[in-house]
Design a protein around this motif. Sequence first.
Motif, PDB file in Angstrom:
ATOM      1  N   GLU A 138       0.840   4.104  -2.706  1.00 11.06           N
ATOM      2  CA  GLU A 138       1.040   5.351  -2.333  1.00 11.06           C
ATOM      3  C   GLU A 138       1.775   6.400  -2.606  1.00 11.06           C
ATOM      4  OE1 GLU A 138      -2.092   7.890   0.472  1.00 11.06           O
ATOM      5  OE2 GLU A 138      -2.454   6.304  -1.240  1.00 11.06           O
TER       6      GLU A 138
ATOM      7  N   HIS B   3      -0.412  12.453   1.259  1.00 18.23           N
ATOM      8  CA  HIS B   3      -0.086  10.900   1.246  1.00 18.23           C
ATOM      9  C   HIS B   3       1.586  10.604   1.717  1.00 18.23           C
ATOM     10  CE1 HIS B   3      -2.830  10.641  -1.826  1.00 18.23           C
ATOM     11  NE2 HIS B   3      -2.434  11.529  -2.302  1.00 18.23           N
TER      12      HIS B   3
ATOM     13  N   ASN C  67       0.193   8.994   5.161  1.00 16.88           N
ATOM     14  CA  ASN C  67       0.543   7.956   4.637  1.00 16.88           C
ATOM     15  C   ASN C  67       1.784   6.568   5.062  1.00 16.88           C
ATOM     16  OD1 ASN C  67      -2.683   7.930   5.316  1.00 16.88           O
ATOM     17  ND2 ASN C  67      -3.059   8.758   3.011  1.00 16.88           N
TER      18      ASN C  67
ATOM     19  N   ARG D 263       0.622  -1.237   0.015  1.00 20.43           N
ATOM     20  CA  ARG D 263       0.079   0.002   0.066  1.00 20.43           C
ATOM     21  C   ARG D 263       0.799   1.536  -0.274  1.00 20.43           C
ATOM     22  NH1 ARG D 263      -3.734  -1.393   4.336  1.00 20.43           N
ATOM     23  NH2 ARG D 263      -3.639   0.449   4.920  1.00 20.43           N
TER      24      ARG D 263
END
Length: 189
Positions: free
Chosen positions: A115, A129, A132, A111
């Motif tokens: 991202e 982003h 994250n 992920r």
Amino acid sequence: MANFGILLLVLLCTLQSSLTLSNPTNFIKSSCSATQYPALCVESLSVYAAAIQQDPHQLVQTALSLALNRTESTKTFVAKCTKFRGLKPREYAALKDCVEEISDGVDRLSRSLKELKLCKLKGQDFDWHMSNVETWVSSALTDESTCGDGFAGKALSGKIKDAIRGKMVNVAQVTSNALSLINQYAAKH
């Protein structure tokens, strides 16, 4: 004439210096110097110097891809270990827990890589982003550490334990380096 010689020498030294600084391997060495495992960082990323060049985004993406690949490989290895005959219930449980933790780590790193591809622009979206990515890579590092903790004490013994712990240490170090490079990249943007 002596002044011309000195001027030429200075010019050549300056040119050599700029060529050295523009070398992709030197960019990697410089970037890796702030990581927790700089020698491993340089060793593992120098192979990709031609692709990385001096692009900080490409450096971070490559480091993260490397962490993901090593984590996936370790997950496969540990999953194969669960199939060994003669495992004691405690050994089997430690291996199964480790597979779960590594699977979570693979998911988080995957992920993060997706991202990261959205982080090419500056501004609030970039910050969101990158936040994250930093969170997920940090969580993957925790997952890897938790897996390694499962083999503390006498949960496993012998060659399997040593092999798994060795792989987990390497995965954690590569992931730690990736996180450090990500943090550097985020701080500069």
